[in-house]
Scaffold this active site. Structure first.
Site, PDB file in Angstrom:
ATOM      1  N   HIS A  70       0.863  -1.225  -0.041  1.00 49.14           N
ATOM      2  CA  HIS A  70       0.039  -0.091   0.073  1.00 49.14           C
ATOM      3  C   HIS A  70       0.908   1.129   0.123  1.00 49.14           C
ATOM      4  O   HIS A  70       1.970   1.167   0.441  1.00 49.14           O
ATOM      5  CB  HIS A  70      -1.065  -0.002   1.204  1.00 49.14           C
ATOM      6  CG  HIS A  70      -0.167   0.065   2.567  1.00 49.14           C
ATOM      7  ND1 HIS A  70      -0.146   1.137   3.280  1.00 49.14           N
ATOM      8  CD2 HIS A  70      -0.023  -0.855   3.593  1.00 49.14           C
ATOM      9  CE1 HIS A  70       0.676   1.094   4.214  1.00 49.14           C
ATOM     10  NE2 HIS A  70       0.588  -0.302   4.334  1.00 49.14           N
TER      11      HIS A  70
ATOM     12  N   CYS B 189       4.328  -4.356   6.416  1.00 50.98           N
ATOM     13  CA  CYS B 189       3.684  -4.215   5.227  1.00 50.98           C
ATOM     14  C   CYS B 189       4.715  -3.321   4.078  1.00 50.98           C
ATOM     15  O   CYS B 189       5.965  -3.066   4.797  1.00 50.98           O
ATOM     16  CB  CYS B 189       2.626  -2.986   4.872  1.00 50.98           C
ATOM     17  SG  CYS B 189       1.064  -3.746   5.690  1.00 50.98           S
TER      18      CYS B 189
END
Length: 351
Positions: free
Chosen positions: A130, A143
């Site tokens: 992301h 992430c």
């Protein structure tokens, strides 16, 4: 009238929704040319040139050691981004993943409702690609943070179920941890066995490895090779003899536009017709049609037998990339771990 004014006011006060989202923004607003050296990219910078491979399966290789993400379509590099992965105590897992969920305006369920635009979730325990902070070193909770514009383009181009390979020097061969122009892994995440031509071998042609699908052709002056990809799988490779191998030719893209008359440009075939090809040069980004030879003073020859196999495969959408750059990776004897380094768990949101 009052109702109409209230409706208009409500629309203006809403964050941009399906017509456009209002998010925090990280990184560069526009890509650098694809031929920009990967090691020269600064934090937040990225390259993106989707036209280089107009169709085919998309996959992403994330190098934890390089802190970069490499996006491939039809086995050919279309973009590279600087990233930020998991910091100490929150490592980003290695292995082969597929995207499980896409959410353009995701918010973390465990980290203070943090905004995570263009989320593509990889696991059930909170790991995702992301848009996010890019300080130039690992800083996330596991992430893979991408530049916002790169994340947006990848989100739009990639289907749900896209393969993502996350690797480092401990879990993958050098060709995967330090990817090259051609994808080091298949669309299923397996390491590609891109065997080099033997000393006495002129070319190799194996169309049965991928019988149908979009075709991409890459010609490298540095390697003096032509490689043919279909569905991200190499189906052919041949030697190329340049008349002036020391002279730069730049980087050019040709895309066939007419299935009835499309033939490879005359730089690939003596006397070949050039019809309905769109040309895109990285240097001027201008389209021309019909296209003239992008390499006027530096011809090269390809074995006629190889061309006789290749030419009938050319259809609308076939792309030909001609470049100075090396496209062949350095081989390594290290085997790749195809299993994730972390077990699946549930009940936590992405970070």
């Amino acid at each position: 009238m009052i109702t109409l004014l209230y409706c208009l006011l409500f629309l203006f006060l809403l964050p941009l929704g399906s017509a456009g989202q209002s998010f925090p923004f990280w990184g560069a607003k526009a890509p650098l040319p694809l031929e920009t050296p990967v090691d020269s990219l600064k934090k937040g910078q990225f390259t993106w040139e989707a036209e280089i491979a107009p169709a085919g399966p998309i996959l992403v290789v994330v190098s934890l050691d390089e802190q970069k993400a490499f996006t491939y379509r039809n086995g050919i590099l279309i973009g590279v981004a600087t990233v930020s992965t998991g910091k100490k105590g929150h490592p980003t897992p290695t292995g082969v993943f597929t995207t499980l969920q896409k959410d353009v305006n995701h918010h973390s369920s465990i980290y203070d409702n943090a905004s995570m635009p263009y989320t593509q979730r990889l696991t059930n325990y909170g790991i995702a690609l992301h848009a996010g902070g890019l300080p130039g070193y690992p800083s996330s909770h596991g992430c893979v943070h991408l530049p916002s514009e790169y994340a947006r383009r990848l989100f739009q181009a990639a289907p749900l179920g896209m393969t993502v390979v996350i690797a480092n020097s401990r879990t993958a061969p050098q060709a995967v941890d330090h990817p090259a122009f051609l994808s080091p892994v298949s669309v299923k995440g397996k390491v590609v066995d891109a065997k080099r031509l033997d000393p006495g071998e002129s070319y190799r042609w194996n169309p049965e490895l991928s019988a149908t699908g979009p075709l991409s052709v890459v010609i490298s002056r540095a390697d003096q090779r032509i490689v043919v990809m279909r569905n991200g799988i190499e189906i052919g490779r041949s030697r190329v003899d340049f008349e002036q191998p020391g002279d730069s030719i730049g980087t050019h893209i040709l895309v066939a536009q007419n299935p009835d008359t499309a033939q490879l440009p005359s730089v690939l075939k003596d006397g070949g017709a050039i019809r309905k090809w769109v040309s895109l040069s990285f240097k001027d980004l201008k389209y021309e049609q019909p296209v003239l030879d992008p390499v006027k003073d530096n011809r090269f020859t390809i074995p006629r037998e190889f061309l006789s196999d290749l030419l009938p495969q050319v259809t609308t959408g076939t792309s030909v990339v001609i470049t100075d750059a090396a496209i062949l990776p350095q081989n390594s004897g290290v085997s790749m771990a195809l299993l994730t380094s972390h077990p699946q768990a549930s009940g936590k949101g992405t970070n």
